[in-house]
Scaffold this active site. Structure first.
Site, mmCIF file in Angstrom:
data_model
loop_
_atom_site.group_PDB
_atom_site.id
_atom_site.type_symbol
_atom_site.label_atom_id
_atom_site.label_comp_id
_atom_site.label_asym_id
_atom_site.label_seq_id
_atom_site.Cartn_x
_atom_site.Cartn_y
_atom_site.Cartn_z
ATOM 1 N N ASP A 38 0.851 -1.204 0.000
ATOM 2 C CA ASP A 38 0.000 0.000 0.000
ATOM 3 C C ASP A 38 0.880 1.246 0.000
ATOM 4 O O ASP A 38 0.576 2.240 -0.667
ATOM 5 C CB ASP A 38 -0.907 0.046 1.238
ATOM 6 C CG ASP A 38 -1.736 -1.221 1.416
ATOM 7 O OD1 ASP A 38 -1.967 -1.919 0.413
ATOM 8 O OD2 ASP A 38 -2.138 -1.506 2.559
HETATM 9 C C1 26A Z 1 -12.353 -6.454 1.613
HETATM 10 N N1 26A Z 1 -11.067 -6.698 2.238
HETATM 11 C C2 26A Z 1 -10.740 -8.062 2.466
HETATM 12 C C3 26A Z 1 -10.228 -5.639 2.546
HETATM 13 C C4 26A Z 1 -8.982 -5.803 3.211
HETATM 14 C C5 26A Z 1 -8.197 -4.658 3.420
HETATM 15 N N2 26A Z 1 -8.565 -3.435 3.013
HETATM 16 C C6 26A Z 1 -9.755 -3.338 2.418
HETATM 17 N N3 26A Z 1 -10.580 -4.392 2.174
HETATM 18 N N4 26A Z 1 -8.317 -6.871 3.741
HETATM 19 C C7 26A Z 1 -7.157 -6.397 4.241
HETATM 20 N N5 26A Z 1 -7.084 -5.070 4.062
HETATM 21 C C8 26A Z 1 -6.024 -4.135 4.485
HETATM 22 O O1 26A Z 1 -4.837 -4.442 3.860
HETATM 23 C C9 26A Z 1 -3.835 -3.718 4.575
HETATM 24 C C10 26A Z 1 -2.479 -4.296 4.298
HETATM 25 O O2 26A Z 1 -2.184 -4.209 2.964
HETATM 26 C C11 26A Z 1 -5.726 -4.198 5.966
HETATM 27 O O3 26A Z 1 -6.599 -3.371 6.683
HETATM 28 C C12 26A Z 1 -4.264 -3.750 6.032
HETATM 29 O O4 26A Z 1 -4.121 -2.462 6.589
#
Ligand code: 26A
Length: 340
Positions: A295
C-alpha cells in the site's frame, strides 16, 4: 470548477487489529499463514481473541486508506482525499486520528447500524494473515458517491482499491467512467488473490478503464489463472494487463507488479520491452512489519504521478515509502516527517 485534490481514493476504511499469532490460532480459524480473506461467521471470535489473548495493537488500516495516507505523506497539504463508510464508534475515531496526523482529508459516510470494519491481522514469523469483517465499510453505495460528486469533480485522479469490488462495483465504475470522460488517470489495485479469482467479472468490467493497474506477484498469478493465461511469468502477465483493450486512448496503460524484495516489473501499453526496477534494500534487522508495504509503494508511486514525475521517479518514490513503512508497526509512516 478548479481541481482541489490531486488524488481521490475510494475503498474500505478498516481498523487493523494486529497481533502475533501461532499455528494453533491459524488452525482454529482455518486461516492460511499468508492471505487476505473476507470473514465468515466462524471467524467472528478472532477479533476479541486477538485483543484479549494476544495483546493486539489497534491501527488504522484498509489498503487504499493506507495508500491515501502514503500519497499525502509525499504531497503538499490537502492533496489527497479518501472516501468510504464507517460506523459511529470509537474505532472510527482511531481512523480519523491517524488520518489527521497524516494530513489526509476524509469524507466518511457514517452508517447508523453497522460498526466500523475490522481487519484481524495475525502475524506468524514473516507471514501475515488478514481476515476482514467489512461491517459498515460494506454499506458504501453509489448514492453516497453521487451525493458527494463535487469531490469527484474537484479531484484530478482516482485510485480505487480492488477490495472495493466486493462492496460497490457501481461506485467503482462511476469513477472509472468519469476518469475516461474527463481524461483523468484511473488507478486500480488488484488487492489480493481472491479478487481476480472470485470477483473476476466485476474486475473485468473495470479493466478497460485502468490507466494504472497495480498488484503483487501473487495477485498477478491469480489473475493469470482465473483468465487462463497459461503462464506464471510475471513480465508476461504484466504485458498482458498493459495491453488489454482500453477505453481512454489518450493515455497509455501502465501495469506495475511488485515482487517483495525482487525487482518491480513495469509494462507499458504498446511497448515490447518490460522494465524492471530494483527495490530499496533494507537490512532485515530493520524490518518491523511488512503489513501495508505494498500500500505504501502505491502511495509513493501515485504521489509521483500526481506531481507529474517521470515513471522512474514515481517508482523510486514508491520504493522509498515502502522502505519507510517496513520500519514501522502496521501500515504506518514515520513522524516527524521524512522528506524524499
Ligand atoms: C475487503 N477486504 C478483504 C479488505 C482488506 C483490506 N482493506 C480493504 N478491504 N483486507 C485487508 N485489508 C487491508 O490491507 C492492509 C495491508 O495491505 C488491511 O486493513 C491492512 O491495513
Amino acid at each position: 470548477m478548479p481541481a482541489t485534490y490531486e488524488l481521490l481514493c475510494l475503498e474500505n476504511p478498516l481498523l487493523d487489529i494486529q497481533a502475533q499469532g501461532d499455528e494453533a490460532l491459524l488452525e482454529k480459524y482455518g486461516l492460511k499463514p499468508n492471505d487476505a480473506i473476507l470473514a465468515e461467521e466462524k471467524h467472528m471470535g478472532l477479533y476479541e481473541e486477538l485483543m484479549e489473548g494476544h495483546d493486539a495493537k489497534l491501527l488504522a488500516g484498509g489498503a487504499a486508506q493506507n495508500t491515501a495516507r502514503g500519497a499525502q505523506y509525499l504531497l503538499p497539504p490537502d492533496s489527497v482525499i479518501f472516501i468510504g463508510c464507517v460506523g459511529k464508534d470509537k474505532y472510527a475515531d482511531i481512523l480519523l486520528e491517524a488520518n489527521k496526523k497524516a494530513g489526509l482529508k476524509v469524507n466518511y459516510r457514517y452508517d447508523d447500524k453497522q460498526p466500523t470494519g475490522r481487519c484481524g491481522v495475525v502475524i506468524t514469523g514473516h507471514n501475515r494473515s488478514m481476515c476482514t469483517d467489512l461491517a459498515a465499510a460494506n454499506c458504501y453505495k453509489i448514492e453516497h458517491l453521487k451525493e458527494n460528486w463535487d469531490l469527484v469533480e474537484q479531484s484530478k485522479a482516482y485510485y480505487v482499491g480492488g477490495y472495493h469490488l466486493t462492496v460497490s462495483v457501481e461506485a467503482t465504475m462511476a469513477l472509472a467512467k468519469e476518469a475516461a470522460k474527463e481524461n483523468k488517470p484511473f488507478c486500480l489495485s488488484l488487492s489480493a488473490p481472491f479478487i481476480p479469482q472470485f470477483f473476476k467479472d466485476p474486475l473485468d468490467q473495470t479493466a478497460p478503464y485502468w490507466d494504472y493497474v497495480i498488484g503483487n506477484e501473487t495477485e498477478a498469478t491469480s489473475y493469470a489463472d482465473s483468465h487462463d493465461l497459461k503462464t506464471h511469468d510475471i513480465p508476461a502477465i504484466a504485458k498482458h494487463l498493459a495491453n488489454l483493450p482500453k477505453e481512454n486512448g489518450k493515455r497509455k496503460r501502465i501495469a506495475i507488479v511488485t515482487q517483495g524484495t525482487d525487482p518491480t516489473i513495469i509494462a507499458v501499453q504498446g511497448e515490447s520491452d518490460v522494465k524492471t526496477f530494483p527495490v530499496h534494500s533494507i537490512d532485515k534487522k530493520e524490518i518491523v512489519d511488512t503489513t501495508g508495504a505494498g500500500d505504501a509503494f502505491a502511495g509513493g508511486f501515485f504521489a509521483g504521478v500526481a506531481k507529474g514525475e517521470k515513471l522512474e521517479t514515481c517508482l523510486d518514490m514508491g520504493q522509498w515509502l515502502a522502505a519507510l513503512s517496513l520500519r514501522e508497526l502496521g501500515p504506518s509512516y514515520p513522524f516527524p516527517q521524512k522528506s524524499y
